[in-house]
Write a protein that holds these residues in place. Structure first.
Motif, PDB file in Angstrom:
ATOM      1  N   UNK A   1       0.847  -1.189   0.000  1.00  0.00           N
ATOM      2  CA  UNK A   1       0.000   0.000   0.000  1.00  0.00           C
ATOM      3  C   UNK A   1       0.884   1.241   0.000  1.00  0.00           C
ATOM      4  N   UNK A   2       0.698   2.130  -0.983  1.00  0.00           N
ATOM      5  CA  UNK A   2       1.544   3.313  -1.126  1.00  0.00           C
ATOM      6  C   UNK A   2       0.713   4.565  -0.809  1.00  0.00           C
ATOM      7  N   UNK A   3       1.215   5.354   0.147  1.00  0.00           N
ATOM      8  CA  UNK A   3       0.440   6.457   0.725  1.00  0.00           C
ATOM      9  C   UNK A   3       1.296   7.717   0.725  1.00  0.00           C
ATOM     10  N   UNK A   4       0.819   8.766   0.078  1.00  0.00           N
ATOM     11  CA  UNK A   4       1.524  10.055   0.002  1.00  0.00           C
ATOM     12  C   UNK A   4       0.610  11.114   0.617  1.00  0.00           C
ATOM     13  N   UNK A   5       1.047  11.721   1.723  1.00  0.00           N
ATOM     14  CA  UNK A   5       0.170  12.590   2.501  1.00  0.00           C
ATOM     15  C   UNK A   5       0.513  14.079   2.420  1.00  0.00           C
ATOM     16  N   UNK A   6       1.135  14.505   1.311  1.00  0.00           N
ATOM     17  CA  UNK A   6       1.463  15.944   1.202  1.00  0.00           C
ATOM     18  C   UNK A   6       1.634  16.282  -0.270  1.00  0.00           C
ATOM     19  N   UNK A   7       0.606  16.899  -0.867  1.00  0.00           N
ATOM     20  CA  UNK A   7       0.666  17.304  -2.274  1.00  0.00           C
ATOM     21  C   UNK A   7      -0.032  18.644  -2.460  1.00  0.00           C
ATOM     22  N   UNK A   8       0.298  19.295  -3.585  1.00  0.00           N
ATOM     23  CA  UNK A   8      -0.272  20.609  -3.895  1.00  0.00           C
ATOM     24  C   UNK A   8      -0.795  20.642  -5.329  1.00  0.00           C
ATOM     25  N   UNK A   9      -1.870  21.394  -5.514  1.00  0.00           N
ATOM     26  CA  UNK A   9      -2.489  21.545  -6.831  1.00  0.00           C
ATOM     27  C   UNK A   9      -2.517  23.019  -7.217  1.00  0.00           C
ATOM     28  N   UNK A  10      -3.169  23.315  -8.337  1.00  0.00           N
ATOM     29  CA  UNK A  10      -3.306  24.706  -8.772  1.00  0.00           C
ATOM     30  C   UNK A  10      -4.194  25.524  -7.842  1.00  0.00           C
ATOM     31  N   UNK A  11      -4.832  24.888  -6.875  1.00  0.00           N
ATOM     32  CA  UNK A  11      -5.576  25.655  -5.871  1.00  0.00           C
ATOM     33  C   UNK A  11      -4.633  26.473  -4.991  1.00  0.00           C
ATOM     34  N   UNK A  12      -3.352  26.099  -4.961  1.00  0.00           N
ATOM     35  CA  UNK A  12      -2.347  26.950  -4.301  1.00  0.00           C
ATOM     36  C   UNK A  12      -1.164  27.112  -5.241  1.00  0.00           C
ATOM     37  N   UNK A  13      -0.071  26.375  -5.045  1.00  0.00           N
ATOM     38  CA  UNK A  13       1.123  26.637  -5.849  1.00  0.00           C
ATOM     39  C   UNK A  13       1.626  25.416  -6.602  1.00  0.00           C
ATOM     40  N   UNK A  14       0.749  24.441  -6.849  1.00  0.00           N
ATOM     41  CA  UNK A  14       1.118  23.320  -7.705  1.00  0.00           C
ATOM     42  C   UNK A  14       0.780  23.619  -9.158  1.00  0.00           C
ATOM     43  N   UNK A  15       1.193  22.736 -10.052  1.00  0.00           N
ATOM     44  CA  UNK A  15       0.911  22.945 -11.477  1.00  0.00           C
ATOM     45  C   UNK A  15      -0.146  21.979 -12.018  1.00  0.00           C
ATOM     46  N   UNK A  16      -0.504  20.934 -11.270  1.00  0.00           N
ATOM     47  CA  UNK A  16      -1.595  20.036 -11.653  1.00  0.00           C
ATOM     48  C   UNK A  16      -2.908  20.589 -11.101  1.00  0.00           C
ATOM     49  N   UNK A  17      -3.953  20.553 -11.902  1.00  0.00           N
ATOM     50  CA  UNK A  17      -5.269  20.829 -11.329  1.00  0.00           C
ATOM     51  C   UNK A  17      -5.580  19.727 -10.321  1.00  0.00           C
ATOM     52  N   UNK A  18      -6.530  19.953  -9.419  1.00  0.00           N
ATOM     53  CA  UNK A  18      -6.885  18.882  -8.476  1.00  0.00           C
ATOM     54  C   UNK A  18      -7.271  17.583  -9.179  1.00  0.00           C
ATOM     55  N   UNK A  19      -8.007  17.697 -10.296  1.00  0.00           N
ATOM     56  CA  UNK A  19      -8.400  16.491 -11.039  1.00  0.00           C
ATOM     57  C   UNK A  19      -7.179  15.804 -11.637  1.00  0.00           C
ATOM     58  N   UNK A  20      -6.277  16.589 -12.206  1.00  0.00           N
ATOM     59  CA  UNK A  20      -5.057  16.008 -12.764  1.00  0.00           C
ATOM     60  C   UNK A  20      -4.224  15.347 -11.685  1.00  0.00           C
ATOM     61  N   UNK A  21      -4.185  15.968 -10.519  1.00  0.00           N
ATOM     62  CA  UNK A  21      -3.358  15.437  -9.437  1.00  0.00           C
ATOM     63  C   UNK A  21      -3.820  14.047  -9.027  1.00  0.00           C
ATOM     64  N   UNK A  22      -5.122  13.850  -8.837  1.00  0.00           N
ATOM     65  CA  UNK A  22      -5.568  12.521  -8.401  1.00  0.00           C
ATOM     66  C   UNK A  22      -5.387  11.497  -9.521  1.00  0.00           C
ATOM     67  N   UNK A  23      -5.566  11.914 -10.766  1.00  0.00           N
ATOM     68  CA  UNK A  23      -5.315  10.969 -11.865  1.00  0.00           C
ATOM     69  C   UNK A  23      -3.836  10.600 -11.927  1.00  0.00           C
ATOM     70  N   UNK A  24      -2.967  11.585 -11.733  1.00  0.00           N
ATOM     71  CA  UNK A  24      -1.531  11.309 -11.744  1.00  0.00           C
ATOM     72  C   UNK A  24      -1.121  10.458 -10.544  1.00  0.00           C
ATOM     73  N   UNK A  25      -1.786  10.654  -9.419  1.00  0.00           N
ATOM     74  CA  UNK A  25      -1.498   9.835  -8.232  1.00  0.00           C
ATOM     75  C   UNK A  25      -1.824   8.375  -8.497  1.00  0.00           C
ATOM     76  N   UNK A  26      -2.956   8.132  -9.124  1.00  0.00           N
ATOM     77  CA  UNK A  26      -3.327   6.758  -9.457  1.00  0.00           C
ATOM     78  C   UNK A  26      -2.334   6.162 -10.455  1.00  0.00           C
TER      79      UNK A  26
END
Length: 281
Positions: A1-26
Motif C-alpha cells: 500500500x503506497x500512501x503520500x500525505x502531502x501534495x499541492x495543486x493549482x488551488x495553491x502553488x502546484x501545477x496540476x489541477x486537483x483532477x489532474x493530481x488525483x489521476x496522476x497519483x493513481x
C-alpha cells in the motif's frame, strides 16, 4: 500500500489541477493521496469528483505558522472545512497573500529583477498566489535556473533580501483550531534546514505536549541522518512519523510517492480524524 500525505495543486502553488493530481497519483501507483494546498480547501471538491477507482483521497491543508520569528508549516488532515474559526484564519492568510506577493515583486524590481506583477498573476492562474509563482517568474526572466534557486538569502527565503512576512498562525493556536475542527495535525518538514531556520527540537516536544499528532520525517528536504533523527524523536515523544513527496507538479523536482507513509500510521490518522472522512474512488 503506497500512501503520500502531502501534495499541492493549482488551488495553491502546484501545477496540476486537483483532477489532474488525483489521476496522476493513481498512475503513479498510489493507493492513498492527501491534497494539502496552502491555507485552502478550494481543490477538494474537484479532486473528489475526479477520483479514480481504487484511489483514496485524504482532504487536508498546509497551514502557515510562525513561532518566535521562525516560519513553519502544519499539515492538517480530515478537519471540518466549514468549522468557522479555522475557516476564518485560513481566509486571513489567503487575503494577505496578494499584498505580500506584490511587495516582494517590488523589492525584487528594486534589486534589478525584471519581473512584473502581471507576470506573477499569469503564472498563478486561479491558484492562491505565493512565492513559487514569483520564483517561476524569475526563472522565465533568466535570473535563476530553477524555482528552488529563489529560496535563498539572496532572494525570497525567509531571511532573504526580498522576503516579506505574512499573516501566520501561532502553531499552538493552529493545533487548537485543527483539533477543534476534528482534524489531525502533523508538523511538515520540521528540520528542513535548507529552507531556513528551524524551530528547536524542544519546541517540537512542546507542540507534542499540546496535542501535535505527528511529524513529517521522510521528506526530500531531510537528509538520511535527519530522517533517522526524526523517527527517533517521534518515538520518544509518542508522535506518528509520516512520509510524503510534497509534490508540486512540474514546479519542483519531486515525484508523487517519492516518500510514503506506513499503512499503520495512515490508519491511525484516519481513525483520529473526526471532521471529515477519507473519500474512496
Amino acid at each position: 500500500m503506497r500512501i503520500d500525505l502531502h501534495t499541492h495543486s493549482t488551488a495553491s502553488d502546484g501545477t496540476d489541477t486537483p483532477a489532474e493530481l488525483v489521476r496522476n497519483a493513481a498512475a503513479a501507483g498510489l493507493d492513498v493521496v492527501a491534497l494539502t494546498d496552502h491555507d485552502t480547501v478550494a481543490g477538494h471538491a474537484e479532486a473528489a469528483a475526479a477520483l479514480p477507482a481504487g484511489l483514496t483521497l485524504v482532504t487536508g491543508a498546509e497551514l502557515s505558522c510562525r513561532l518566535n520569528g521562525i516560519s513553519l508549516h502544519m499539515l492538517a488532515y480530515l478537519f471540518d472545512p466549514a468549522e468557522p474559526e479555522l475557516a476564518r484564519e485560513r481566509e486571513l492568510v489567503r487575503d494577505d497573500r496578494v499584498p505580500r506577493a506584490q511587495a516582494m515583486v517590488g523589492k525584487l524590481r528594486d534589486l534589478g529583477v525584471p519581473i512584473s506583477w502581471e507576470q506573477v498573476l499569469r503564472i498563478a492562474g486561479d491558484g492562491s498566489v505565493g512565492r513559487p509563482h514569483i520564483a517561476e517568474a524569475m526563472v522565465e526572466e533568466g535570473v535563476i535556473e530553477t524555482v528552488s534557486d529563489a529560496f535563498t538569502e539572496e532572494w525570497i527565503a525567509g531571511d532573504g533580501r526580498a522576503y516579506v512576512s505574512k499573516h501566520e498562525l501561532d502553531p499552538f493556536d493552529a493545533l487548537r483550531l485543527i483539533k477543534g475542527a476534528g482534524g489531525v495535525a502533523v508538523f511538515a518538514h520540521p528540520l528542513a534546514a535548507k529552507r531556513g531556520q528551524c524551530v528547536p527540537e524542544s519546541a517540537i516536544a512542546d507542540l507534542a505536549a499540546a496535542g501535535l499528532d505527528g511529524v513529517e520525517a521522510d521528506h526530500a528536504d531531510h537528509d538520511p541522518r535527519t530522517r533517522e533523527r526524526l523517527h527517533g524523536l517521534a518515538a520518544d515523544l509518542g508522535l506518528l512519523a509520516t512520509g510524503s513527496s510534497d509534490y508540486h507538479g512540474s514546479r519542483k523536482p519531486l515525484a508523487l510517492g517519492d516518500f510514503t507513509t506506513a499503512p499503520e500510521v495512515y490508519a491511525e490518522i484516519a481513525a483520529r480524524g473526526s471532521g471529515a472522512t477519507p473519500v474512496t474512488g
